[in-house]
Design an enzyme around this catalytic site. Sequence first.
Site, PDB file in Angstrom:
ATOM      1  N   GLU A   1       0.820  -1.122   0.003  1.00 24.38           N
ATOM      2  CA  GLU A   1      -0.162  -0.126  -0.030  1.00 24.38           C
ATOM      3  C   GLU A   1       0.829   1.223   0.019  1.00 24.38           C
ATOM      4  O   GLU A   1       1.994   1.325   0.652  1.00 24.38           O
ATOM      5  CB  GLU A   1      -0.672   0.050   1.370  1.00 24.38           C
TER       6      GLU A   1
ATOM      7  N   GLU B   1      -5.510  -4.933   8.317  1.00 21.19           N
ATOM      8  CA  GLU B   1      -4.506  -4.040   8.592  1.00 21.19           C
ATOM      9  C   GLU B   1      -4.179  -4.047  10.174  1.00 21.19           C
ATOM     10  O   GLU B   1      -5.200  -4.388  10.882  1.00 21.19           O
ATOM     11  CB  GLU B   1      -4.708  -2.648   7.834  1.00 21.19           C
TER      12      GLU B   1
END
Lengths: 395, 135
Positions: free
Chosen positions: A174, A351
Amino acid sequence: MKISDIRFLVVEDHEFQREALVCMLADLGARHIAAAVDGRAALESMRTQTIDIIISDLDMPGMDGMEFIRHIGEAGVPVSMVLSSVHDRALIASVATMTEAYGIHLLGTVEKPATTQKLDALIRLYERPVAPRPKPDRVSFSEADIAAALAARLFEPLFQPKVDIASGGLKGAEALARWYHPEQGIVGPYAFIPALEANRRIDELTWIMLEKAAAACRDWRAGGLDMAVSVNLSLRSLINVGFADRVTELVRAQGLEPKHMTLEVTETTAMTDMARVLENLARLRIKGFGLSIDDYGTGYSSLQQLSRIPFTELKIDQSFVMSALEKDSCRVILESSLDIARKLGLKAVAEGVEKRADWELLKNLGCDVAQGYFIARPMESARIAGWAAAWAAPV
Amino acid sequence: MQASVSSAQANGNPVPIDRTALEVISRGDQAIEHRMLTVFRKANDADAAALKQALDSHDMISVTRVSHRVMGAGRLAGALALADICGKIAVAGRAGDWDTIAASRDALDRELDRVNAYLDTLLMTARSAIIKPEP
């Protein structure tokens, strides 16, 4: 640190329970143990002595545990805390969150009856002195500062790897925006994203990130890494109906396919121009981009978004992942989110995976992909290949 | 008197205090265990009086709160049956279920009597043992 050097304060109105806690601490080797019958007596006691660890009940006549915690927190007393209560876990968890919100270092909670083993495990987590928590970037920047930084393209992505939990393989990374400020150093997003959104300039940052992330992904893939890149996208950027075509051109110009990029969408404000946004999102999916619902479970309209946007990935907010082992409510939300992802045919990404136990839990629950400090901190693009070569998934 | 406690166990009538609970905390130190049981007896008396008063005055909030306290202390001291009854009362209190609370009253009184009688016997025996000169 030796337990005999730690100064304890037991705050408990029930004489027997207080006595039992004192006995347990003494049994563990504690030599400095003070006791108080409620929050008021505890505050009084702390005026004349330094305390390292407070073990406090919540429900006490006089000053209860919550008020006591507020006084401690607002006074900024550098103390660690253990919450002990007979109340249900959800309530204890809520007060635990409150304690941390007051900036108090929470060692953990003990559901009564306390045992020597439970206390021992929490006391072992104690470290003195309690380090002040890193504050999010507090420096404020003027609109002119930010405009100059955008013009000079001083914003750079750092990349945090996303790993397939079953195989351990690297699946992607990311892109996380940072401002390489000439005087302040590397500035985190809290210092500039709100200002960019308020000034309606978030699009400019988005395009810088898209370009740089695509270029990084091209380099990784050219180096033999079969991975994708994820970029955060504000729904506001999707009001322009030309967005999908433009991002497709950008990706193809780097020699990538749309499937090599996932756009992570967060909704923090009410969606305006819904028809235009949905037009863009539908087009992006048709072209092959991945669409991820970011911070799932926070903000609002998450479920509504799921029902109307053709997502391919559900990214569970880190707050649920990080607390799933301690808070029943977070674990239930985590499990439900994974169930929703499965039933909707979405890839589930967790996450905020910070420790091995988080990884094990997610593996047992059948989560697809993990991201977080346990795997890797965000890093510069050029370091991804080296990290990937050294990465060994937990067995 | 210790013998009568043991025989109660042997007859399948479990004693009202599981002493292994406190043995864990006292690590088998009888003086500590004795002190803790003395404190428990005193604290439990105060709790029981408060609980009975709340029950008599139909004060649901106090019933819930105090029964919760007794449950916590009971678990810690090994008074498991007492803790279970109080746990049931506390749950009923939170649900506003006065019928269940009222139905638990007899069991509560009986168990409190059993706990107190057991503790009185045990503590008296322990005191005698301390006072009794070595042969």
